[in-house]
Scaffold this active site. Structure first.
Site, PDB file in Angstrom:
ATOM      1  N   ARG A  66       0.830  -1.206   0.000  1.00  0.00           N
ATOM      2  CA  ARG A  66       0.000   0.000   0.000  1.00  0.00           C
ATOM      3  C   ARG A  66       0.862   1.253   0.000  1.00  0.00           C
ATOM      4  O   ARG A  66       0.598   2.215  -0.704  1.00  0.00           O
ATOM      5  CB  ARG A  66      -0.932   0.020   1.211  1.00  0.00           C
ATOM      6  CG  ARG A  66      -1.892   1.223   1.158  1.00  0.00           C
ATOM      7  CD  ARG A  66      -2.218   1.772   2.533  1.00  0.00           C
ATOM      8  NE  ARG A  66      -1.105   2.161   3.332  1.00  0.00           N
ATOM      9  CZ  ARG A  66      -0.597   3.412   3.400  1.00  0.00           C
ATOM     10  NH1 ARG A  66      -1.091   4.379   2.672  1.00  0.00           N
ATOM     11  NH2 ARG A  66       0.414   3.683   4.187  1.00  0.00           N
ATOM     12  N   HIS A 116       2.344   6.123  -2.241  1.00  0.00           N
ATOM     13  CA  HIS A 116       3.363   7.165  -2.164  1.00  0.00           C
ATOM     14  C   HIS A 116       4.363   7.157  -3.312  1.00  0.00           C
ATOM     15  O   HIS A 116       5.013   8.159  -3.560  1.00  0.00           O
ATOM     16  CB  HIS A 116       4.124   7.054  -0.842  1.00  0.00           C
ATOM     17  CG  HIS A 116       3.233   7.219   0.340  1.00  0.00           C
ATOM     18  ND1 HIS A 116       2.573   8.388   0.624  1.00  0.00           N
ATOM     19  CD2 HIS A 116       2.865   6.347   1.310  1.00  0.00           C
ATOM     20  CE1 HIS A 116       1.849   8.236   1.721  1.00  0.00           C
ATOM     21  NE2 HIS A 116       1.998   7.010   2.151  1.00  0.00           N
TER      22      HIS A 116
END
Length: 103
Positions: free
Chosen positions: A59, A64
């Site tokens: 994730r 990011h």
């Protein structure tokens, strides 16, 4: 209909983000080890805890550093690991004595 779906998804994201912030605010130092704590307390097994911890890493990359996201890895997660969330839910609900199973 599509507007309802989008509104529901947005509400879900907001609820999850608020919940994550709430848990992080309790103790930022132990936030990353919460799945380990669940395993130590017997809520989930060690294998599931490890899988969920790896999912957090995925994730982080997806959110990011999406440019480095590998499509084959994304497909592998979808094909092989989405069931880990269901396994987690069943483990927690089972530990709670079946509360919420009617959902």
């Amino acid at each position: 209909m599509a507007d309802d779906v989008l509104l529901n998804k947005a509400a879900t994201i907001e609820r999850c983000a608020a919940r994550a912030a709430e848990e992080f605010a309790k103790d930022p130092a132990t936030f990353a080890t919460d799945f380990t704590l669940l395993a130590k307390a017997g809520w989930i097994n060690d294998d599931l805890a490890e899988k969920l911890q790896r999912m957090v890493g995925f994730r982080n990359i997806a959110v990011h550093d999406y440019q480095a996201l590998s499509l084959p890895i994304t497909i592998a997660v979808i094909e092989r690991h989405l069931g880990d969330f269901t396994t987690f839910s069943k483990a927690v609900l089972g530990r709670m004595g079946g509360a919420g199973k009617e959902r």
